[in-house]
Each structure stands twice: as structure tokens, then as C-alpha cells.
Design a protein around this motif. Structure first.
Motif, PDB file in Angstrom:
ATOM      1  N   LEU A  90      78.871  23.378  19.681  1.00  0.00           N
ATOM      2  CA  LEU A  90      77.998  24.248  18.891  1.00  0.00           C
ATOM      3  C   LEU A  90      76.754  24.629  19.678  1.00  0.00           C
ATOM      4  O   LEU A  90      76.354  25.797  19.695  1.00  0.00           O
ATOM      5  N   MET A  91      76.125  23.646  20.330  1.00  0.00           N
ATOM      6  CA  MET A  91      74.910  23.929  21.096  1.00  0.00           C
ATOM      7  C   MET A  91      75.199  24.816  22.309  1.00  0.00           C
ATOM      8  O   MET A  91      74.386  25.670  22.669  1.00  0.00           O
ATOM      9  N   ALA A  92      76.366  24.618  22.919  1.00  0.00           N
ATOM     10  CA  ALA A  92      76.750  25.482  24.039  1.00  0.00           C
ATOM     11  C   ALA A  92      76.922  26.917  23.564  1.00  0.00           C
ATOM     12  O   ALA A  92      76.466  27.871  24.224  1.00  0.00           O
ATOM     13  N   GLY A  93      77.570  27.097  22.409  1.00  0.00           N
ATOM     14  CA  GLY A  93      77.729  28.437  21.852  1.00  0.00           C
ATOM     15  C   GLY A  93      76.421  29.042  21.417  1.00  0.00           C
ATOM     16  O   GLY A  93      76.188  30.257  21.599  1.00  0.00           O
ATOM     17  N   LEU A 118      80.855  36.867  21.020  1.00  0.00           N
ATOM     18  CA  LEU A 118      81.949  36.480  21.916  1.00  0.00           C
ATOM     19  C   LEU A 118      81.478  35.467  22.949  1.00  0.00           C
ATOM     20  O   LEU A 118      82.208  34.519  23.275  1.00  0.00           O
ATOM     21  N   ALA A 119      80.251  35.647  23.462  1.00  0.00           N
ATOM     22  CA  ALA A 119      79.708  34.709  24.445  1.00  0.00           C
ATOM     23  C   ALA A 119      79.607  33.311  23.852  1.00  0.00           C
ATOM     24  O   ALA A 119      79.940  32.319  24.509  1.00  0.00           O
ATOM     25  N   GLY A 120      79.156  33.219  22.605  1.00  0.00           N
ATOM     26  CA  GLY A 120      79.081  31.924  21.949  1.00  0.00           C
ATOM     27  C   GLY A 120      80.445  31.293  21.762  1.00  0.00           C
ATOM     28  O   GLY A 120      80.627  30.084  21.984  1.00  0.00           O
ATOM     29  N   ALA A 121      81.421  32.092  21.358  1.00  0.00           N
ATOM     30  CA  ALA A 121      82.776  31.588  21.158  1.00  0.00           C
ATOM     31  C   ALA A 121      83.389  31.095  22.474  1.00  0.00           C
ATOM     32  O   ALA A 121      84.011  30.032  22.523  1.00  0.00           O
ATOM     33  N   VAL A 122      83.187  31.866  23.534  1.00  0.00           N
ATOM     34  CA  VAL A 122      83.741  31.499  24.843  1.00  0.00           C
ATOM     35  C   VAL A 122      83.094  30.218  25.364  1.00  0.00           C
ATOM     36  O   VAL A 122      83.775  29.320  25.879  1.00  0.00           O
ATOM     37  N   ILE A 249      90.624  26.123  21.166  1.00  0.00           N
ATOM     38  CA  ILE A 249      90.454  26.870  19.914  1.00  0.00           C
ATOM     39  C   ILE A 249      89.461  26.158  18.995  1.00  0.00           C
ATOM     40  O   ILE A 249      88.617  26.792  18.356  1.00  0.00           O
ATOM     41  N   SER A 250      89.546  24.835  18.943  1.00  0.00           N
ATOM     42  CA  SER A 250      88.582  24.060  18.159  1.00  0.00           C
ATOM     43  C   SER A 250      87.165  24.323  18.653  1.00  0.00           C
ATOM     44  O   SER A 250      86.235  24.514  17.859  1.00  0.00           O
ATOM     45  N   GLY A 251      86.990  24.349  19.970  1.00  0.00           N
ATOM     46  CA  GLY A 251      85.677  24.640  20.549  1.00  0.00           C
ATOM     47  C   GLY A 251      85.199  26.040  20.246  1.00  0.00           C
ATOM     48  O   GLY A 251      83.990  26.273  20.095  1.00  0.00           O
ATOM     49  N   ILE A 252      86.124  26.984  20.135  1.00  0.00           N
ATOM     50  CA  ILE A 252      85.747  28.357  19.786  1.00  0.00           C
ATOM     51  C   ILE A 252      85.122  28.402  18.397  1.00  0.00           C
ATOM     52  O   ILE A 252      84.091  29.052  18.186  1.00  0.00           O
ATOM     53  N   PHE A 253      85.738  27.711  17.446  1.00  0.00           N
ATOM     54  CA  PHE A 253      85.159  27.657  16.096  1.00  0.00           C
ATOM     55  C   PHE A 253      83.755  27.049  16.131  1.00  0.00           C
ATOM     56  O   PHE A 253      82.833  27.540  15.469  1.00  0.00           O
ATOM     57  N   ALA A 254      83.596  25.966  16.903  1.00  0.00           N
ATOM     58  CA  ALA A 254      82.286  25.320  17.004  1.00  0.00           C
ATOM     59  C   ALA A 254      81.275  26.236  17.686  1.00  0.00           C
ATOM     60  O   ALA A 254      80.108  26.309  17.272  1.00  0.00           O
ATOM     61  N   GLY A 255      81.710  26.942  18.738  1.00  0.00           N
ATOM     62  CA  GLY A 255      80.818  27.873  19.421  1.00  0.00           C
ATOM     63  C   GLY A 255      80.367  28.999  18.511  1.00  0.00           C
ATOM     64  O   GLY A 255      79.208  29.449  18.576  1.00  0.00           O
ATOM     65  N   LEU A 256      81.258  29.457  17.645  1.00  0.00           N
ATOM     66  CA  LEU A 256      80.885  30.474  16.657  1.00  0.00           C
ATOM     67  C   LEU A 256      79.835  29.948  15.694  1.00  0.00           C
ATOM     68  O   LEU A 256      78.924  30.682  15.287  1.00  0.00           O
ATOM     69  N   ALA A 257      79.936  28.670  15.321  1.00  0.00           N
ATOM     70  CA  ALA A 257      78.923  28.072  14.448  1.00  0.00           C
ATOM     71  C   ALA A 257      77.555  28.126  15.112  1.00  0.00           C
ATOM     72  O   ALA A 257      76.546  28.455  14.474  1.00  0.00           O
ATOM     73  N   GLY A 258      77.508  27.813  16.402  1.00  0.00           N
ATOM     74  CA  GLY A 258      76.245  27.897  17.131  1.00  0.00           C
ATOM     75  C   GLY A 258      75.731  29.316  17.244  1.00  0.00           C
ATOM     76  O   GLY A 258      74.522  29.573  17.115  1.00  0.00           O
TER      77      GLY A 258
END
Length: 355
Positions: A90-93, A118-122, A249-258
Motif C-alpha cells: 500500500l505504501m509503495a503504491g 496505474l503507477a500505484g497499482a504497478v 495481483i494481490s499487490g496490485i489491489f494493495a497498491g490501488l489502496a495506497g
């Protein structure tokens, strides 16, 4: 056999409901024992959320990152993995989305906003890919690696903010309006709340998780690997690839949260001296929601409502806001003690039939 399966299915659905009731009941007992009025406290929460537009908007706003974090945990769990690293992802995103918005501030909104999301998701996906690769290639347990990745993300983002994006107040500059999810329309509709368009992203993410896991061949393979890696490998599935894909994919969801926090709620990122807590709360949201998309939405709504309504509970009933965290912890405790709840329910129903 069918009756047994039906009984188990109903009990699986009942455990979260019973857990919520027991958590609220224990919270009421604690309030009563310490001299507070539990009926006034709980009624103030309900009234604020359903009758006051500001708190309704804040509740939906708080739901957005909780639901996305819950989806991140639930997706990994559905594929046999336990992603404890949602907080770090999340913090990375969050950082990537804000940095992208600031770095490309000259772009028009129809390009900059989706690019920043998209940058956050990636970024979140890449942060999830690393422990996925370690699990697939070197058999490093994902619980250990994701916990360590949380700390790496915490201090790396703080270092990058200090070095490249630092401004007064120990935070990044405010993102340009072209990258913002904030909405004057939604703010006016909810009497000044911080509700933003990120709720649309959360809805799309819920649909995406359901579609990927239950309507695609890839999702079937991911769930199969979660049930049994040996059987999946015997069936010709690439277990290592699916592990990496699941964590990504799990990380993508977390990155979107961030990204929703950076582009919607705050419009910047602060230097974090500690974790935000959203990612860890996502574990509780997924647990209470039975790792299903609709369950995550409902449990996210409950947790967000308790957190937001806790402010009015404090002002109206005088109950310390820390008690809300105790109630949430009790709910999680009862969900985790599902076997005991199931046993107690069985004994209760057995005695009722005998009577």
C-alpha cells in the motif's frame, strides 16, 4: 451428505454474524462496567452514519482503502497464500502514485489521473511480486518475506520523500488538481466530507476479483494451486508461475489502496514514522468477509462505520474512541475462534431441540 454440506455452509455464514454480535455485546458490557451508556453510544454511531451526510461520506471514504486492502488479502488467501505485506505494498503504491502525479504535472487530467493510478497499482504489484518470486523459487515462506517487505517499504518511501520530494511539514508537495480524485460535487453532497471518486475504483476492483477467480481459466488455476499444489502440478499447471502471479495481483489491489489515499483522501504522502494500519486492518476485513468479494465489502463497511462513528460516540456518549479498536479486536477474536463459536452454537441448538 447434501444436508451436512448445507449445514456446514450455513454455519460458515453464521460465524461472522455471530462474531459481530458477540463483539458488540462484549463492547457494551465493557461500556456498562466502566460507567458509560452502551445504547447511547451505539445509537450515536448509527444515527451519524445514516442520518448525517458528512459521516456517511466519511464512512464510504474510509471503506475505499479497507475494501481494496481486504481484496488484496482475500485474493492471496484464495490461492493458498497469506499476504501479510499489504501494508508495505500500500505504501509503495501511495508513493508511486503521488510521485507520478508530481513528476508529470504538466499532463492533462485524462492522462495524468489514470497514469498515476496505474503507477500505484504497478508499484504495489512489483512489491508483491518479490515475495512471490522468493516463495516460488527459493521456498521462502511468504509470511516472513512480506513482513520484512513492510519495513523495507516504510523506510524506503520515507527516504525517497526526504531526498527527492521533501517539502515543509515532512511530506511531499500537494499533487496537482489534474491528478486528484477529489470532487466538489461529492463534498457538497456530503456536507464537506473527503469522499472522492475512488469508490468507483473500489467497485471495479471487487468485480475484477470475482471475475478473475471465478470466470477465467487463470482464476481456476490460481484457486487449484491454493487447494493443492501437488495435485495442480500433477495436472500440468505451473505452480511457481501461479504463486508469483497471485502475489502480484494481490499487490496490485494493495497498491490501488495506497493510490486512493494519495490521490483522493490526502492529496500528498507524509514521511511515515510508523505504519498506516490500513493494510493490517485489511487482514481483519478479509477474515470477517470470508475472503469473498461481497463479504469484503460488507466487513469493510462495518469497520469503516465503527471507525467513523467512533468520533460521534466519543462526543455524544463520552466513550473513549480507543474502545472502538477493542470492539474491532473482539470481533476478530471471535471470528478467529470460529470453531468454539460453532461448538457453542451446536450445543445451544441441541439443548433447544431437547427442550
Amino acid at each position: 451428505m447434501n444436508q451436512l454440506l448445507k449445514k456446514i455452509s450455513w454455519m460458515t455464514l453464521l460465524i461472522p454474524v455471530i462474531s459481530v454480535i458477540l463483539g458488540l455485546l462484549c463492547g457494551a458490557i465493557i461500556m456498562w462496567a466502566t460507567g458509560y451508556d452502551p445504547l447511547l453510544a451505539y445509537s450515536s454511531i448509527v444515527q451519524s452514519i445514516f442520518l448525517q451526510p458528512y459521516y456517511a461520506g466519511e464512512t464510504i471514504r474510509a471503506m475505499i482503502p479497507l475494501v481494496l486492502s481486504g481484496l488484496a488479502v482475500a485474493f492471496a488467501f484464495r490461492t493458498g497464500l497469506f499476504n501479510i505485506g499489504v501494508e508495505g505494498q500500500l505504501m509503495a503504491g501511495w508513493f508511486a502514485s503521488v510521485a507520478c502525479a508530481i513528476g508529470f504535472d504538466s499532463l492533462p487530467k485524462f492522462i495524468l489521473l489514470p497514469l498515476s493510478i496505474l503507477a500505484g497499482a504497478v508499484a504495489g504489484g512489483l512489491w508483491g511480486l518479490i515475495p512471490g518470486f522468493l516463495k516460488a523459487r527459493f521456498k521462502v515462506h511468504e509470511v516472513i518475506s512480506t513482513i520484512m517487505m513492510n519495513y523495507i517499504s516504510l523506510y524506503t518511501t520515507s527516504y525517497l520523500i526526504k531526498t527527492f520530494l521533501f517539502t515543509q511539514g515532512e511530506r511531499t508537495p500537494t499533487i496537482p488538481p489534474a491528478a486528484s480524485l477529489a470532487s466538489n460535487f461529492l463534498a457538497n453532497l456530503t456536507q464537506g466530507s473527503r469522499l472522492h471518486w475512488g469508490f468507483i475504483v473500489a467497485i471495479l476492483a471487487v468485480i475484477a476479483m470475482w471475475f478473475i477467480l471465478w470466470r477465467t481459466t487463470m482464476g481456476f488455476e490460481l484457486r487449484s494451486v491454493g487447494f493443492s499444489q501437488d495435485a495442480s502440478q500433477y495436472a500440468g499447471m505451473n505452480v511457481s508461475r501461479n504463486i508469483i502471479l497471485s502475489m502480484t495481483i494481490s499487490g496490485i489491489f494493495a497498491g490501488l489502496a495506497g493510490a486512493m489515499e494519495g490521490l483522493g483522501t490526502y492529496q500528498y504522502m507524509m514521511i511515515n514514522a510508523t505504519f498506516t494500519g490500513i493494510g493490517f486492518n485489511g487482514i481483519a476485513v478479509a477474515l470477517l468477509g470470508l475472503n469473498t468479494p461481497i463479504g469484503v465489502v460488507l466487513s469493510g463497511a462495518l469497520f469503516a462505520g465503527l471507525q467513523t462513528g467512533g468520533l460521534t460516540m466519543q462526543s455524544v456518549a463520552g466513550v473513549p474512541i480507543e474502545l472502538i479498536q477493542i470492539i474491532i479486536a473482539l470481533i476478530i477474536f471471535f471470528v478467529g475462534s470460529g470453531y468454539v463459536v460453532q461448538w457453542a452454537w451446536g450445543r445451544f441448538m441441541g439443548r433447544r431441540h431437547k427442550a
